[in-house]
Write a protein that holds these residues in place. Structure first.
Motif, PDB file in Angstrom:
ATOM      1  N   SER A 206       0.734  -1.270  -0.004  1.00 28.07           N
ATOM      2  CA  SER A 206      -0.059   0.023   0.197  1.00 28.07           C
ATOM      3  C   SER A 206       0.951   1.248  -0.030  1.00 28.07           C
ATOM      4  O   SER A 206       0.463   2.291  -0.410  1.00 28.07           O
ATOM      5  CB  SER A 206      -0.755   0.142   1.087  1.00 28.07           C
ATOM      6  N   ARG A 207       2.120   1.159   0.367  1.00 24.27           N
ATOM      7  CA  ARG A 207       2.852   2.550   0.442  1.00 24.27           C
ATOM      8  C   ARG A 207       3.196   2.854  -1.050  1.00 24.27           C
ATOM      9  O   ARG A 207       4.057   2.148  -1.532  1.00 24.27           O
ATOM     10  CB  ARG A 207       4.252   2.037   1.211  1.00 24.27           C
ATOM     11  N   ARG A 208       2.914   4.091  -1.240  1.00 24.36           N
ATOM     12  CA  ARG A 208       3.009   4.602  -2.720  1.00 24.36           C
ATOM     13  C   ARG A 208       4.268   4.329  -3.408  1.00 24.36           C
ATOM     14  O   ARG A 208       4.360   3.920  -4.455  1.00 24.36           O
ATOM     15  CB  ARG A 208       2.531   5.947  -3.007  1.00 24.36           C
ATOM     16  N   LYS A 209       5.281   4.828  -2.583  1.00 24.82           N
ATOM     17  CA  LYS A 209       6.747   4.821  -3.240  1.00 24.82           C
ATOM     18  C   LYS A 209       7.222   3.554  -3.506  1.00 24.82           C
ATOM     19  O   LYS A 209       7.763   3.340  -4.399  1.00 24.82           O
ATOM     20  CB  LYS A 209       7.397   5.670  -2.237  1.00 24.82           C
ATOM     21  N   ARG A 210       6.905   2.704  -2.594  1.00 27.47           N
ATOM     22  CA  ARG A 210       7.338   1.179  -2.601  1.00 27.47           C
ATOM     23  C   ARG A 210       6.593   0.457  -3.702  1.00 27.47           C
ATOM     24  O   ARG A 210       7.194  -0.382  -4.823  1.00 27.47           O
ATOM     25  CB  ARG A 210       7.118   0.526  -1.367  1.00 27.47           C
ATOM     26  N   PHE A 211       5.149   0.511  -3.806  1.00 32.93           N
ATOM     27  CA  PHE A 211       4.406  -0.050  -4.819  1.00 32.93           C
ATOM     28  C   PHE A 211       5.052   0.632  -6.336  1.00 32.93           C
ATOM     29  O   PHE A 211       5.051  -0.226  -7.227  1.00 32.93           O
ATOM     30  CB  PHE A 211       3.037   0.595  -4.620  1.00 32.93           C
ATOM     31  N   GLU A 212       5.283   1.950  -6.317  1.00 33.62           N
ATOM     32  CA  GLU A 212       5.759   2.376  -7.638  1.00 33.62           C
ATOM     33  C   GLU A 212       7.133   1.848  -8.299  1.00 33.62           C
ATOM     34  O   GLU A 212       7.182   1.583  -9.278  1.00 33.62           O
ATOM     35  CB  GLU A 212       5.804   3.992  -7.638  1.00 33.62           C
ATOM     36  N   TRP A 213       8.000   1.719  -7.217  1.00 33.94           N
ATOM     37  CA  TRP A 213       9.170   1.092  -7.416  1.00 33.94           C
ATOM     38  C   TRP A 213       9.101  -0.638  -7.653  1.00 33.94           C
ATOM     39  O   TRP A 213       9.639  -0.837  -8.784  1.00 33.94           O
ATOM     40  CB  TRP A 213      10.109   1.150  -6.071  1.00 33.94           C
ATOM     41  N   LEU A 214       8.169  -1.103  -7.020  1.00 33.89           N
ATOM     42  CA  LEU A 214       7.923  -2.591  -7.449  1.00 33.89           C
ATOM     43  C   LEU A 214       7.248  -2.746  -9.015  1.00 33.89           C
ATOM     44  O   LEU A 214       7.780  -3.557  -9.488  1.00 33.89           O
ATOM     45  CB  LEU A 214       6.936  -3.296  -6.536  1.00 33.89           C
ATOM     46  N   GLN A 215       6.425  -1.674  -9.269  1.00 32.19           N
ATOM     47  CA  GLN A 215       5.862  -1.785 -10.517  1.00 32.19           C
ATOM     48  C   GLN A 215       7.087  -1.593 -11.703  1.00 32.19           C
ATOM     49  O   GLN A 215       7.095  -2.451 -12.537  1.00 32.19           O
ATOM     50  CB  GLN A 215       4.945  -0.656 -10.758  1.00 32.19           C
ATOM     51  N   THR A 216       8.074  -0.685 -11.277  1.00 35.97           N
ATOM     52  CA  THR A 216       9.051  -0.489 -12.028  1.00 35.97           C
ATOM     53  C   THR A 216       9.915  -1.783 -12.334  1.00 35.97           C
ATOM     54  O   THR A 216      10.606  -1.969 -13.504  1.00 35.97           O
ATOM     55  CB  THR A 216       9.874   0.905 -11.856  1.00 35.97           C
ATOM     56  N   VAL A 217      10.474  -2.333 -11.224  1.00 34.53           N
ATOM     57  CA  VAL A 217      10.928  -3.652 -11.464  1.00 34.53           C
ATOM     58  C   VAL A 217      10.633  -4.614 -12.006  1.00 34.53           C
ATOM     59  O   VAL A 217      11.255  -5.229 -12.714  1.00 34.53           O
ATOM     60  CB  VAL A 217      11.510  -4.071  -9.610  1.00 34.53           C
TER      61      VAL A 217
END
Length: 210
Positions: free
Chosen positions: A99-110
Motif C-alpha cells: 500500500s505504500r505508494r513509493k514502494r508500490f511504484e518501485w515494485l511496478q518499475t522493477v
C-alpha cells in the motif's frame, strides 16, 4: 545452514534456471540502487544480500507444493519474498500487495524492467482487496498472526497454505494462537539464520468461516 554469500548463491542457483539466476542478479542491482532512495532494507544487510534476502526468500519454495499456481505476498515492501518467488517460478501467478505508494511504484518499475509477466503489483491496503483465493499466502514481518489472519482471511480458504517468516518470534507467536489453530501450523528452521523460524501450515479457523 548457509554460511556465507557463496553458499547463498549456490543454494539459490540449485533451485532455479540459469536465466532466473541472471534475473535475480539484476533484481539485486535494482535493490542496491533503490536502497539509497528509500528504506527498503537496512543498508547494512546489503553486504549479505544473497543470504539475508535472496536465499532467505528462495527457501520458502522448499515448503510449497509443486502444484501451486497462485501466490500472494502481503506487505511486499522490497519484493521480499514475493518478487524473488516470481523470478524463480515463472509458472506461478504472484501478486505483490503493497500500500505504500513509493514502494508500490518501485515494485511496478522493477517488474517492468525485469519483464516479469507473471507478477502483478496491487497498490492498495489489504482490507480493500476484493475477496479471492490464493494457493499460498506469504508475509514477512507484516503483522502479528491474529491480525494477519483477520485481515487476509478473505484471500484464503481451508486449502490455502500460509508460509510466514517470523524470525526469532516464530515459536512464541505460534504459542499465542488458540490451541485449535496451533494444530494447523508448525515451525520450520530457517536455513539463512540459525535463530529464525518459518511458520507454515493451514489456518483451521477458516474451515468454519461463514
Amino acid at each position: 545452514m548457509i554460511a556465507n554469500e557463496d553458499d547463498a548463491r549456490e543454494f539459490v542457483a540449485r533451485r532455479c534456471t540459469d536465466q532466473a539466476f541472471l534475473t535475480l542478479n539484476d533484481y539485486v542491482d535494482e535493490l542496491r540502487a533503490e536502497a539509497f532512495e528509500q528504506n527498503l532494507v537496512s543498508r547494512s544487510s546489503l553486504d549479505q544480500v544473497w543470504t539475508r534476502h535472496i536465499a532467505d526468500s528462495a527457501q520458502l519454495l522448499d515448503h510449497v507444493s509443486h502444484g501451486t499456481r497462485s501466490w500472494a505476498d502481503l506487505g511486499s515492501g522490497a519484493g521480499l519474498p514475493g518478487l524473488v518467488i516470481a523470478i524463480m517460478r515463472p509458472d506461478l501467478k504472484v501478486s505483490l500487495i503493497e500500500s505504500r505508494r513509493k514502494r508500490f511504484e518501485w515494485l511496478q518499475t522493477v517488474c517492468v524492467n525485469l519483464e516479469l509477466r507473471n507478477c502483478q503489483v496491487l497498490g492498495r491496503r489489504l482490507e480493500t482487496i476484493e475477496d479471492r483465493h490464493f494457493d499460498v499466502i506469504s508475509a514477512r514481518a507484516f503483522a502479528p498472526l491474529q491480525k494477519l489472519f483477520a485481515l487476509a482471511g478473505r484471500l484464503a480458504d481451508e486449502s490455502t497454505f500460509w508460509i510466514l517468516p517470523k524470525g526469532k518470534s516464530a515459536a512464541d507467536e505460534l504459542a499465542q494462537l488458540p490451541s485449535e489453530a496451533q494444530k494447523g501450523f508448525h515451525v520450520e528452521q530457517s536455513v539463512s539464520d540459525q535463530n529464525a523460524g518459518i511458520l507454515v501450515g493451514y489456518h483451521r479457523a477458516l474451515e468454519n468461516r461463514v
